[in-house]
Design a protein around this motif. Structure first.
Motif, mmCIF file in Angstrom:
data_model
loop_
_atom_site.group_PDB
_atom_site.id
_atom_site.type_symbol
_atom_site.label_atom_id
_atom_site.label_comp_id
_atom_site.label_asym_id
_atom_site.label_seq_id
_atom_site.Cartn_x
_atom_site.Cartn_y
_atom_site.Cartn_z
ATOM 1 N N GLY A 244 -4.489 -4.224 -12.517
ATOM 2 C CA GLY A 244 -4.151 -3.124 -13.817
ATOM 3 C C GLY A 244 -2.810 -3.134 -14.103
ATOM 4 O O GLY A 244 -1.731 -3.559 -13.502
ATOM 5 N N GLU A 245 -2.388 -2.803 -15.376
ATOM 6 C CA GLU A 245 -1.303 -2.778 -16.049
ATOM 7 C C GLU A 245 -1.301 -1.398 -16.707
ATOM 8 O O GLU A 245 -1.982 -1.309 -17.518
ATOM 9 C CB GLU A 245 -0.929 -3.883 -16.956
ATOM 10 C CG GLU A 245 -0.909 -5.204 -16.280
ATOM 11 C CD GLU A 245 -0.752 -6.409 -17.450
ATOM 12 O OE1 GLU A 245 -0.232 -5.874 -18.413
ATOM 13 O OE2 GLU A 245 -0.805 -7.458 -17.092
ATOM 14 N N PHE A 246 -0.231 -0.568 -16.465
ATOM 15 C CA PHE A 246 -0.035 0.899 -17.143
ATOM 16 C C PHE A 246 1.517 0.633 -17.870
ATOM 17 O O PHE A 246 2.481 0.198 -17.097
ATOM 18 C CB PHE A 246 -0.121 1.923 -16.251
ATOM 19 C CG PHE A 246 -1.263 2.225 -15.603
ATOM 20 C CD1 PHE A 246 -2.545 1.363 -16.049
ATOM 21 C CD2 PHE A 246 -1.464 3.065 -14.471
ATOM 22 C CE1 PHE A 246 -3.794 1.801 -15.276
ATOM 23 C CE2 PHE A 246 -2.693 3.034 -13.839
ATOM 24 C CZ PHE A 246 -3.894 2.513 -14.423
ATOM 25 N N ASP A 247 1.302 0.785 -19.268
ATOM 26 C CA ASP A 247 2.632 0.587 -19.933
ATOM 27 C C ASP A 247 3.209 1.676 -20.559
ATOM 28 O O ASP A 247 2.623 2.405 -21.176
ATOM 29 C CB ASP A 247 2.247 -0.736 -20.937
ATOM 30 C CG ASP A 247 3.638 -0.979 -21.726
ATOM 31 O OD1 ASP A 247 4.600 -1.480 -20.926
ATOM 32 O OD2 ASP A 247 3.809 -0.872 -22.785
ATOM 33 N N ALA A 248 4.306 1.878 -20.165
ATOM 34 C CA ALA A 248 5.269 2.956 -20.937
ATOM 35 C C ALA A 248 4.502 4.322 -20.618
ATOM 36 O O ALA A 248 4.316 5.188 -21.700
ATOM 37 C CB ALA A 248 5.210 2.696 -22.618
ATOM 38 N N ILE A 249 4.413 4.743 -19.409
ATOM 39 C CA ILE A 249 3.892 6.174 -19.100
ATOM 40 C C ILE A 249 5.159 7.095 -18.999
ATOM 41 O O ILE A 249 6.274 6.680 -18.131
ATOM 42 C CB ILE A 249 3.181 5.934 -17.706
ATOM 43 C CG1 ILE A 249 2.228 4.927 -17.686
ATOM 44 C CG2 ILE A 249 2.698 7.288 -17.356
ATOM 45 C CD1 ILE A 249 1.165 5.119 -18.549
ATOM 46 N N GLN B 9 10.655 6.705 -18.339
ATOM 47 C CA GLN B 9 9.148 6.137 -18.655
ATOM 48 C C GLN B 9 9.120 4.872 -17.418
ATOM 49 O O GLN B 9 10.019 4.571 -17.027
ATOM 50 C CB GLN B 9 8.711 5.705 -19.938
ATOM 51 C CG GLN B 9 9.605 4.735 -20.675
ATOM 52 C CD GLN B 9 9.321 4.253 -21.750
ATOM 53 O OE1 GLN B 9 9.297 3.121 -22.266
ATOM 54 N NE2 GLN B 9 8.650 5.298 -22.680
ATOM 55 N N TYR B 10 7.944 4.684 -17.350
ATOM 56 C CA TYR B 10 7.459 3.589 -16.491
ATOM 57 C C TYR B 10 6.454 2.745 -16.541
ATOM 58 O O TYR B 10 5.283 2.995 -17.309
ATOM 59 C CB TYR B 10 7.721 4.152 -14.948
ATOM 60 C CG TYR B 10 6.411 4.640 -14.564
ATOM 61 C CD1 TYR B 10 5.219 3.836 -13.982
ATOM 62 C CD2 TYR B 10 5.804 6.045 -14.834
ATOM 63 C CE1 TYR B 10 3.897 4.503 -13.535
ATOM 64 C CE2 TYR B 10 4.705 6.700 -14.586
ATOM 65 C CZ TYR B 10 3.853 5.876 -13.806
ATOM 66 O OH TYR B 10 2.597 6.246 -13.688
ATOM 67 N N ASP B 11 6.694 1.378 -16.273
ATOM 68 C CA ASP B 11 5.453 0.618 -16.340
ATOM 69 C C ASP B 11 4.897 0.206 -14.836
ATOM 70 O O ASP B 11 5.578 0.357 -13.997
ATOM 71 C CB ASP B 11 5.551 -0.814 -16.871
ATOM 72 C CG ASP B 11 6.336 -0.868 -18.282
ATOM 73 O OD1 ASP B 11 6.293 0.102 -18.815
ATOM 74 O OD2 ASP B 11 7.109 -1.688 -18.774
#
Length: 769
Positions: A512-517, A538-540
C-alpha cells in the motif's frame, strides 16, 4: 253399461291422479319444512314447488332458512331436470341443475367454530382404518349452473363477500369418457375472479387444462386465516395444462403472470412494505415415483420495498427496484440467473440520524448459478455510487454491531428456536465463487469516531476497487485486490495484493501507498495512545503486509513532512519516552533533514496464534524502537570515525531531556584545538547543518590539571588565579562556537554556558544536545 262404468272409474282415477299430482308439490313443500324443523335445523319457508314427473323436472322458488331469528340461507330458485328413463339402466343422470339467487353466510363463532348454515362439528373421532375402494355409481350431469350467488364471510380474523355471477359445470360423468368443463365468473370484494377449466377425468390418460385470472384481489380479509396480517392486492393470470403420460407420471405445465401490489405486513418488530412484487414465467412439474420434479423459470421484479425495525425506528433496508432476469430453479435448488439488478439501495437508515447509513446507487450481478443449494457462482458483481457511513460509538463499538445485536434480541423466540431442525453435520458447507467484483463510477466511505471530545470525521473517496477470483470453493487459489482512492480531497490511497483466506493457514501479501496524509487527522489517536498532539504536518506511508505460516510481518516506511507536536498527557507519553532512551524531541530532530522531513522504518512482527497480544503495545514498541534506532544510528554514523558516545545528561520529571556527546579534550593549559579536534567539531557542525532542528549547548571548562600546566610554564613561584582558569574555559567554549558559526550554523542554535572552573573538571569543552 260397461262403458259407462269404465268411463266412470277411469274418470275417478284420473281425478285422483290429477289431485295427487296437484297436491304432491304442496305435500313435498310441507314435508321438507317439517323435516327441517324436526331435525332442529331451523325454520324453513318455501314459496312454491313445481314438480313434473313426466319431464323429470323439480323447481323450488323462494327457499329460506332461519335459525335463532337470523336468516342463514336464501335461494331465489333452484331447478332440477332428471332423465327418468335412464333410471331403468341404474344411471342417475341430471340433465340440468340450476340455482339462482343463493345467499348464505360463513361465520366463525366466538367459540372458534365455523358455521355454514349449521355449526360444523369438530371431528374428534379417531382416524378410521382405510376401507376397500368404493365403486362409484353411474352418475351423469349435462349442465349445472349457479347464478347470482353471494357468500358472506364473517369472523374476527377476516371479513369479505364472494359474489358468483355464474358457475357453470358441463358434461360430468363417472362412467363416460367426456370432456368436462367448468367456468367461474365471480368477484371477491368487487375484485374480479375468472376460472376456465376443461378436463377428461376418467380417460386412461386424464387431462386438465384451463386458466385462472384474479384482478387485484384484496388480501386484508383473507390473510389472517393463515395467522399473518397482510395488506395488499394480488393479481394472477395463469394458464395450465396437466396430464398423465404413458409412464403413469402426472405432468403439469403452468405459465403465470403474478403480482402483489401495495403489500404491507409485519413480523414481530419488523414491518415489511412493497409497492409491487411481480413474477412472470412458467412452472414445469412432474410427479414421479421418486417424488416431485419441478423447474420454475421466468423474470421477477420488486419495486419500492422496505424493511424497518419499528421498535428501534430504523429502516433496515429498502430499494427502489429489484429485478431478476431469466432465472431458473429446480427441486435440487440448482439455480441460474442471467442478470440481477438492484437500484437505489439504502440500509441502516436511522430516523433520528444519518450516521451509519449505507447507500448503493446500483448493484448488478451477471451469470449467477447455485449448484445443489451450496455452491454460488457469480461471473460479475458490479457496484456503482456506493456511500457508507462507518460509525464508531463512544464505547468503541461499530454502530452496525450495536444495531445487529439489538435486532437479534428483539427477534429472539425460544419457541421458534426449539422447533428449528438439528444441524446436519454431514451437509456440504456453503461456498461461493465470484470471478470479478468491482466498484465503478466512484463511491465514498464516511468514517466517524465518537470516542473523542471532538469526533473524528473523514471521507475516503473510492476511485477504483476490484477483486478477482474470490473463490471459497478453491481455498488455495488467492484472490487479487486492487484499490485506488483518496482521503479527503488531496491525499491518495493505493492498495494492491493477493490473499488466500479460506485455507487452513491464511496467506496474504498486500502493498500500500498512502500519500500526503494530514497529521492532524491522526492527532486524536496519538493523543489517546501516545500522549502527543500533532499540530502540523503530513506524512506518506508505504507498507507491505505479509502473512505466511501464521507469521505476520508489516514493513512500514514513513515519510513525515513539517512535523510539529507537543505533549498533552505525560502519563500516556511516559511509556514511549522510557522505551526511547533518548528524548523524543531529540530523536525527531535527529531524523529531520534540511527540509524538515523525517524518514522512518517501522517494522512490526507478530504471530496469528497469539490471541492475547495487545496491538497498542506492539505498535508503541515498534515505533519507539524505530525512533531510537533511527536517531542513534544516524548520530553515530554522522560522527564517524569519532564514534560519539551517547549518555544521559539530565532527567526532568523522570524523563530524559538532553544527550551528552563526547567532550573535546584540550591539552592541559591549552586554548587551541588540535586538527583532530577541529575535524570532530566540523563533523558536529555538518550534522547540525543537515538537521536544522538540532540545538547544541557548549560549555567551556577548566580544572586543576590546567592550573598545574600553567604553573609549570610560568615557573614554580607563579600563581594561577581562578579567574585565569575561567578565562581559559571561556576561550575554549567560544572557539568551538566560532568554528561552527563559520560553517554557517546560526548563533541562535548554539548556546554557550557560563565558563566554569572546577577542580575535577576536564580540560576542554562539554557538548550536549
Amino acid at each position: 253399461m260397461i262403458v259407462r262404468l269404465i268411463k266412470g272409474r277411469l274418470g275417478k282415477v284420473i281425478v285422483v291422479i290429477t289431485m295427487l299430482l296437484l297436491l304432491l308439490p304442496e305435500a313435498l313443500r310441507f314435508a321438507v319444512v317439517k323435516i327441517i324443523a324436526a331435525e332442529g335445523l331451523g325454520e324453513a319457508t318455501i314459496e312454491n314447488v313445481d314438480l313434473n314427473l313426466f319431464t323429470g323436472t323439480v323447481a323450488v322458488d323462494g327457499f329460506s332458512l332461519a335459525r335463532e331469528q337470523q336468516e342463514k340461507v336464501n335461494v331465489a330458485r333452484v331447478s332440477l331436470n332428471i332423465a327418468l328413463l335412464r333410471l331403468l339402466f341404474s344411471e342417475i343422470h341430471l340433465q340440468q341443475l340450476e340455482l339462482d339467487g343463493l345467499a348464505l353466510s360463513v361465520i366463525k363463532t366466538e367459540q372458534g367454530e365455523w358455521e355454514v348454515v349449521l355449526p360444523l362439528a369438530a371431528n374428534d373421532q379417531p382416524e378410521a382404518e382405510p376401507e376397500e375402494p368404493v365403486t362409484l355409481p353411474l352418475l351423469g350431469l349435462d349442465q349445472a349452473k349457479l347464478n347470482n350467488v353471494t357468500v358472506k364471510l364473517v369472523s374476527k380474523e377476516a371479513n369479505g363477500l364472494l359474489e358468483i355471477k355464474q358457475l357453470a359445470l358441463e358434461n360430468l360423468s363417472t362412467w363416460q369418457n367426456l370432456k368436462s368443463t367448468l367456468v367461474l365468473d365471480a368477484a371477491w370484494n368487487d375484485a374480479p375472479i375468472r376460472i376456465d377449466i376443461s378436463a377428461t377425468p376418467i380417460d386412461p390418460q386424464p387431462t386438465l387444462k384451463g386458466s385462472i385470472k384474479l384482478d387485484k384481489v384484496g388480501l386484508q380479509q383473507l390473510a389472517p386465516l393463515a395467522g399473518q396480517a397482510v395488506l395488499g392486492n394480488i393479481s394472477l393470470s395463469s394458464d395450465f395444462n396437466a396430464y398423465k403420460n404413458k409412464a403413469g407420471d402426472i405432468v403439469a405445465e403452468i405459465s403465470a403472470d403474478l403480482s402483489l401490489e401495495q403489500m404491507n405486513t409485519a413480523y414481530k418488530q419488523l414491518g415489511v412494505a412493497s409497492q409491487k412484487l411481480a413474477w412472470q414465467g412458467s412452472v414445469d412439474l412432474a410427479m414421479v415415483d421418486d417424488g416431485i420434479e419441478y423447474t420454475v423459470q421466468g423474470d421477477a421484479e420488486s419495486s419500492g420495498l422496505s424493511i424497518r425495525d419499528d421498535k428501534e425506528k430504523i429502516a433496515l433496508i429498502s430499494w427502489e427496484r429489484f429485478a431478476i432476469k431469466q432465472f431458473s430453479v429446480d427441486e435440487l435448488l440448482n439455480t441460474s440467473v442471467e442478470e440481477l439488478q438492484l437500484e437505489n439501495v439504502t440500509a441502516i437508515n436511522d430516523d433520528e440520524s444519518d450516521e451509519g447509513k449505507f447507500y448503493i446507487g446500483q448493484v448488478g450481478l451477471k451469470e449467477i448459478s447455485l449448484k445443489q443449494g451450496n455452491h454460488l457462482m457469480v461471473s460479475l458483481l458490479q457496484i456503482s455510487d456506493i456511500q457508507y457511513q462507518v460509525v464508531v460509538t463512544p464505547s468503541g463499538e461499530l454502530r452496525i454491531q450495536t444495531l445487529v445485536s439489538t435486532l437479534e434480541e428483539g427477534l429472539e423466540d425460544t419457541q421458534d428456536a426449539a422447533q428449528m431442525p438439528d444441524d446436519n453435520s454431514s451437509a456440504e458447507p456453503f461456498v461461493f465463487t465470484i470471478k470479478k467484483s468491482e466498484i465503478v463510477d466512484g463511491g465514498k466511505i464516511v468514517f466517524t469516531d465518537h470516542r473523542f471530545a471532538v469526533p473524528v470525521r473523514e471521507v475516503i473517496n473510492i476511485k477504483k476497487f476490484s477483486v478477482l477470483d474470490h473463490d471459497s470453493a478453491n481455498p488455495e487459489v488467492p484472490f487479487k485486490l486492487d484499490f485506488e482512492g483518496s482521503l479527503g480531497e488531496f491525499s491518495t490511497l493505493l492498495l494492491t495484493g493477493e490473499a488466500t483466506i479460506y485455507s487452513e493457514e491464511i496467506a496474504l501479501d498486500f502493498k500500500g501507498e498512502f500519500d500526503a496524509i494530514p497529521l492532524p487527522v491522526v492527532s486524536p489517536y496519538t493523543e489517546a495512545y501516545l500522549g502527543y498532539h500533532l499540530t502540523r504536518g503530513q506524512y506518506d506511508h508505504t507498507f507491505e503486509l505479509t502473512i505466511d505460516h501464521k507469521d505476520i510481518l508489516l514493513d512500514n516506511q514513513l515519510f513525515l513532512r513539517q512535523l510539529k507536536l507537543k505533549p498533552v498527557d505525560p502519563d500516556k507519553a511516559q511509556p514511549m519516552d522510557k522505551q526511547l532512551d533518548v528524548p523524543l524531541g531529540f530523536a525527531l530532530n535527529m531524523l529531520r533533514d534540511s527540509n524538515d522531513n523525517i524518514e522512518l522504518d517501522v517494522p512490526i512482527k507478530g504471530r496469528m496464534d497469539q490471541p492475547d497480544i495487545n496491538i497498542d503495545d506492539v505498535v508503541n514498541d515498534a515505533l519507539a524502537k524505530a525512533l531510537r534506532t533511527g536517531a542513534t544510528s544516524y548520530l553515530t554514523l554522522a560522527l564517524q570515525p569519532y564514534g560519539a558516545v551517547l549518555m544521559a545528561a539530565d532527567y526532568v520529571g523522570g524523563q530524559l531531556s538532553t544527550i551528552k556527546l563526547d567532550p573535546i579534550d584540550y591539552a592541559d593549559g591549552a586554548g587551541e584545538m588540535t586538527q583532530e579536534q577541529q575535524a570532530y567539531v566540523d563533523k558536529i557542525g555538518n550534522l547540525m547543518l543537515e538537521r536544522p532542528k538540532l540545538k547544541l549547548t557548549i560549555c567551556g571548562t577548566a580544572g586543576d590539571s590546567d592550573r598545574e600546566a600553567l604553573q609549570t610554564r610560568g615557573g614554580e613561584e607563579s600563581t594561577i588565579p581562578e579567574s585565569a582558569l575561567i578565562a581559559l574555559a571561556d576561550i575554549r567554549g567560544k572557539q568551538v562556537k566560532r568554528r561552527m558559526t563559520e560553517q554557517g550554523i546560526k548563533s541562535r542554535r548554539l548556546f554557550l554556558c557560563q565558563p566554569a572552573y572546577q577542580a575535577e573538571a576536564i580540560s576542554g569543552v562539554t557538548l550536549t544536545m
